[in-house]
Design a protein around this motif. Structure first.
Motif, PDB file in Angstrom:
ATOM      1  N   ASN A  35      -2.326   8.381   8.219  1.00  0.00           N
ATOM      2  CA  ASN A  35      -3.659   8.289   7.841  1.00  0.00           C
ATOM      3  C   ASN A  35      -4.308   7.084   8.272  1.00  0.00           C
TER       4      ASN A  35
ATOM      5  N   SER B 282      -1.168  11.190   1.536  1.00  0.00           N
ATOM      6  CA  SER B 282      -2.417  12.130   2.323  1.00  0.00           C
ATOM      7  C   SER B 282      -2.004  13.621   2.531  1.00  0.00           C
TER       8      SER B 282
ATOM      9  N   LYS C 251      -7.033   6.050   8.820  1.00  0.00           N
ATOM     10  CA  LYS C 251      -8.479   5.834   8.166  1.00  0.00           C
ATOM     11  C   LYS C 251      -8.056   4.854   7.076  1.00  0.00           C
ATOM     12  N   ILE C 252      -7.177   5.412   6.250  1.00  0.00           N
ATOM     13  CA  ILE C 252      -6.966   4.550   4.957  1.00  0.00           C
ATOM     14  C   ILE C 252      -5.961   3.142   5.577  1.00  0.00           C
ATOM     15  N   LEU C 253      -5.247   3.279   6.559  1.00  0.00           N
ATOM     16  CA  LEU C 253      -4.390   2.309   7.113  1.00  0.00           C
ATOM     17  C   LEU C 253      -5.345   1.114   7.562  1.00  0.00           C
ATOM     18  N   LYS C 254      -6.318   1.562   8.233  1.00  0.00           N
ATOM     19  CA  LYS C 254      -7.252   0.711   9.067  1.00  0.00           C
ATOM     20  C   LYS C 254      -8.015  -0.084   7.974  1.00  0.00           C
ATOM     21  N   ALA C 255      -8.310   0.433   6.859  1.00  0.00           N
ATOM     22  CA  ALA C 255      -9.310   0.054   5.654  1.00  0.00           C
ATOM     23  C   ALA C 255      -8.343  -1.314   5.041  1.00  0.00           C
ATOM     24  N   PHE C 256      -7.045  -0.886   4.981  1.00  0.00           N
ATOM     25  CA  PHE C 256      -6.308  -2.181   4.195  1.00  0.00           C
ATOM     26  C   PHE C 256      -5.837  -3.468   5.227  1.00  0.00           C
TER      27      PHE C 256
ATOM     28  N   GLU D 244      -7.832  14.584   7.670  1.00  0.00           N
ATOM     29  CA  GLU D 244      -7.716  13.989   8.540  1.00  0.00           C
ATOM     30  C   GLU D 244      -6.535  14.254   9.706  1.00  0.00           C
TER      31      GLU D 244
ATOM     32  N   ASN E 267       0.507   5.411   0.091  1.00  0.00           N
ATOM     33  CA  ASN E 267      -0.578   6.331   0.000  1.00  0.00           C
ATOM     34  C   ASN E 267       0.286   7.831   0.491  1.00  0.00           C
TER      35      ASN E 267
ATOM     36  N   THR F 183      -3.587  12.364   9.764  1.00  0.00           N
ATOM     37  CA  THR F 183      -2.626  12.511   8.530  1.00  0.00           C
ATOM     38  C   THR F 183      -1.377  13.717   9.111  1.00  0.00           C
TER      39      THR F 183
ATOM     40  N   LEU G 244       0.731  -1.041   0.093  1.00  0.00           N
ATOM     41  CA  LEU G 244      -0.101  -0.030  -0.186  1.00  0.00           C
ATOM     42  C   LEU G 244       0.689   1.263  -0.100  1.00  0.00           C
TER      43      LEU G 244
END
Length: 180
Positions: A172, A118, A174-179, A164, A116, A167, A114
């Motif tokens: 970030n 942000s 939010k994005i880390l947890k989603a993956f 966020e 990203n 961030t 991943l």
């Protein structure tokens, strides 16, 4: 379980608060060799890619690695880590009454990779002289991109925010947890 390849206590605390199981490996990287004559979002991505490459050359036994870096920019001017109190004051004066952005890049290497970048943008009211003096004397600005501590000194001067908070603090979530 992930491995945070970073010396940042703020990033470690973010993972802890988010309930993400991790171990932290202190890892220092000299960012001075990365050119700042590019857009902030490209700069921070270049730094985190270089961190990953350097770490993986020396360490092959780790799985689920997380690398991250942040930079603060006022306009397209990247504000690094202040070398001394005078440089910190100059950076804070740029932020005072201005709009500034924090760019955070992260790379997670596990079963997938991943990548990203942000951005969180803040508009700040003018900083109080007494607050500035006390903050500089506290040395809390040391080791922080742009001498900024969004969770402490800068917090009371925020008039608007887009993005966020995590961030701006270095990951970030939010994005880390989603993956994960």
């Amino acid at each position: 379980m992930i491995t945070l390849a970073s010396s940042s206590p703020t990033r470690a605390n973010l993972l802890k608060i988010a309930g993400i199981k991790f171990e932290q490996i202190s890892y220092n990287f000299d960012e001075s060799k990365i050119s700042k004559n590019i857009k902030p979002e490209i700069y921070v991505q270049n730094v985190v890619k270089a961190k990953k490459e350097q770490f993986l050359k020396a360490n092959t036994a780790f799985k689920n690695l997380l690398f991250a870096d942040s930079c603060v920019a006022c306009g397209d001017q990247i504000l690094g880590k202040a070398k001394d109190e005078n440089e910190a004051l100059a950076m804070l004066n740029l932020q005072s009454g201005n709009e500034c952005s924090v760019y955070t890049a992260m790379i997670f290497v596990g079963e997938f990779e991943l990548i990203n970048v942000s951005k969180t943008t803040y508009k700040f009211a003018n900083f109080g002289e007494r607050d500035l003096t006390e903050y500089l004397k506290s040395n809390e600005w040391q080791g922080k991109a742009g001498a900024m501590t969004i969770e402490n000194f800068n917090k009371k001067y925020i008039t608007s925010q887009h993005g966020e908070t995590s961030t701006a603090m270095g990951l970030n979530l939010k994005i880390l947890k989603a993956f994960l």
